[in-house]
Design a protein around this motif. Structure first.
Motif, PDB file in Angstrom:
ATOM      1  N   GLN A  78       4.026  -1.091 -28.646  1.00  0.00           N
ATOM      2  CA  GLN A  78       4.594  -0.166 -27.664  1.00  0.00           C
ATOM      3  C   GLN A  78       4.620  -0.773 -26.264  1.00  0.00           C
ATOM      4  O   GLN A  78       5.497  -0.474 -25.463  1.00  0.00           O
ATOM      5  N   MET A  97       8.028  -1.769 -24.228  1.00  0.00           N
ATOM      6  CA  MET A  97       8.311  -1.146 -22.934  1.00  0.00           C
ATOM      7  C   MET A  97       8.676  -2.181 -21.887  1.00  0.00           C
ATOM      8  O   MET A  97       9.582  -1.967 -21.069  1.00  0.00           O
ATOM      9  N   TYR A 148      11.248   4.244 -21.891  1.00  0.00           N
ATOM     10  CA  TYR A 148      11.026   5.333 -22.842  1.00  0.00           C
ATOM     11  C   TYR A 148      11.558   6.672 -22.333  1.00  0.00           C
ATOM     12  O   TYR A 148      11.990   7.518 -23.109  1.00  0.00           O
ATOM     13  N   TYR A 178      12.603  12.001 -22.603  1.00  0.00           N
ATOM     14  CA  TYR A 178      12.740  10.868 -23.511  1.00  0.00           C
ATOM     15  C   TYR A 178      14.210  10.454 -23.644  1.00  0.00           C
ATOM     16  O   TYR A 178      15.092  11.282 -23.863  1.00  0.00           O
ATOM     17  N   ILE A 184      14.905   7.299 -25.550  1.00  0.00           N
ATOM     18  CA  ILE A 184      14.578   6.073 -26.284  1.00  0.00           C
ATOM     19  C   ILE A 184      15.815   5.401 -26.853  1.00  0.00           C
ATOM     20  O   ILE A 184      15.882   4.171 -26.942  1.00  0.00           O
ATOM     21  N   TRP A 238       3.093  11.697 -26.344  1.00  0.00           N
ATOM     22  CA  TRP A 238       3.128  10.242 -26.245  1.00  0.00           C
ATOM     23  C   TRP A 238       2.314   9.567 -27.336  1.00  0.00           C
ATOM     24  O   TRP A 238       2.700   8.510 -27.858  1.00  0.00           O
TER      25      TRP A 238
END
Length: 423
Positions: free
Chosen positions: A204, A208, A218, A225, A227, A387
């Protein structure tokens, strides 16, 4: 420290603690010795990499100093590895035995359930104002501070100076240059021209950093969000086609490469470039690797926002020791103690006072590039109770997106649906 001033609570009541800590206990739990002695329980994470520098030693020294100044208060600290600490705190909370304080990786779920004190019920105004602003902001839910930042770091692109010199390269500032450098390193026989750890350990974070470098992330500017945004899809397509697909990420598929293994390979001299945090400096230096550090390259130029990471201190309401917890945390967050912790574990201070002291001290010169990146860093959406689930899903699935038969658009869309469902 030991600032034992009168604190005015949001309820309008006043709680006072005498210089000897002889106070009426605010809750029925946590007593030790006698009715006038309070024992505060703290569960903390271990930042050390051996028994020699275990965080238990840091806390034992700090607690000894604090207890010498506060005979009526005892601090019982239990330190667990990062593999176990979050689970341990959850087990205690679920069993109705919440510690007074926990220093772990996430706070939002406990805050959402109403289990935590707000920072202004614990800390003085001066101490609250001293937190680095974006770290403090990441600890707020609906404008209320529940998570108190405890440790922070940012990410930079590390490169092996010897390998770069041997190939006649300079550090990249764009993706195109990064790929060209990786091609040259591959031609020179470098095992991992660019190490891309998208394995389940910390995928993650690597993800990112790349999403930010492509102008995405994200969440969008409103904190929603996003994504599967166009920017994010374009970033993963580039990674899949221009880096992984051209054999520039080494012999281990990114979905099977974990951060620890990538760091070890860098320290062994087998990696040309990778994203790293401050602890990599010590690991590489111990093996004699000469390295440089630059901001993460972006699609068109240097990335505007580095990825920031923070770990959190929180206090549970169950035992009711707000006054004593607050006074202890004022001591924990003193400039001296914040600096001592940051220097011991190559982490960034979470307070402005300690950051200012570190910026002006030559002994901290190696941390300065990371410190400079902190004001413009962006943290994961740790204020969202969703999260944890989203992060777990990213760890599990993102590596497959850049595999030969992977589909970045499909994977990102599935992660977006996971995020929306978790919300």
């Amino acid at each position: 420290m030991g600032r034992l001033s009168v604190r005015r609570r949001r309820t309008g009541t006043i709680a006072a603690v005498s210089a000897l800590g002889m106070t009426a206990v605010l809750g029925g739990c946590g007593l030790g010795g006698g009715s006038d002695e309070v024992t505060l329980k703290l569960v903390a994470a271990d930042y050390g990499d051996s028994s020699a520098n275990s965080s238990q030693k840091y806390w034992d020294k700090l607690v000894k100093e604090y207890e010498a100044q506060h005979p009526g208060v005892k601090i019982d600290v239990s330190v667990y590895s990062w593999t176990d600490v979050d689970r341990k705190v959850k087990e205690l909370v679920d069993a109705g035995k919440a510690p007074d304080m926990a220093q772990i990786g996430a706070y939002a779920d406990y805050a959402d359930k109403g289990l935590l004190y707000k920072a202004d019920e614990l800390l003085g105004i001066r101490e609250q104002a001293d937190f680095v602003s974006q770290l403090a902001s990441a600890g707020r839910i609906n404008g209320m501070q529940y998570g108190m930042p405890f440790a922070a770091s940012t990410r930079l692109l590390f490169y092996n100076k010897a390998l770069f010199a041997g190939a006649g390269l300079t550090p990249p500032t764009t993706w195109k240059q990064l790929a060209a450098d990786a091609e040259a390193l591959k031609a020179d026989g470098v095992k991992y021209p660019y190490a891309l750890p998208l394995g389940p350990e910390e995928a993650q974070a690597e993800t990112m950093q790349w999403l930010l470098s492509g102008g995405g992330g994200y969440v969008d500017s409103m904190g929603t969000y996003g994504i599967d945004s166009e920017e994010n899809v374009a970033t993963l397509n580039w990674l899949k086609d221009d880096l992984v697909g051209k054999g520039l990420t080494g012999p281990v598929a990114p979905e099977n490469l974990n951060r620890a293994a990538a760091f070890s390979a860098f320290a062994a001299g087998d990696v040309g470039m990778l994203n790293g945090h401050p602890s990599l400096m010590k690991i590489a230096a111990a093996k004699g690797v000469k390295f440089g550090m630059v901001p993460m390259p972006g699609a068109e130029g240097r990335t505007k926002n580095s990825m920031g990471v923070a770990d959190w201190m929180m206090s549970f309401r169950q035992n009711g020791h707000a006054e004593q917890v607050g006074d202890f945390l004022d001591f924990v967050y003193s400039e001296k103690n914040v600096l001592a912790f940051s220097r011991e574990y190559d982490l960034l201070p979470v307070t402005n006072s300690a950051s200012g002291a570190m910026s002006g001290d030559s002994q901290d010169a190696d941390l300065k590039p990371f410190l400079n990146a902190l004001p413009s860093s962006e943290l994961p959406p740790v204020d969202k109770t969703s999260w944890a689930a989203v992060s777990a899903a990213v760890k599990k699935r993102i590596g497959s997106a850049v595999s030969s038969d992977g589909s970045p658009a499909e994977v990102l869309r599935a992660l977006q649906l996971t995020a929306q469902k978790a919300e």
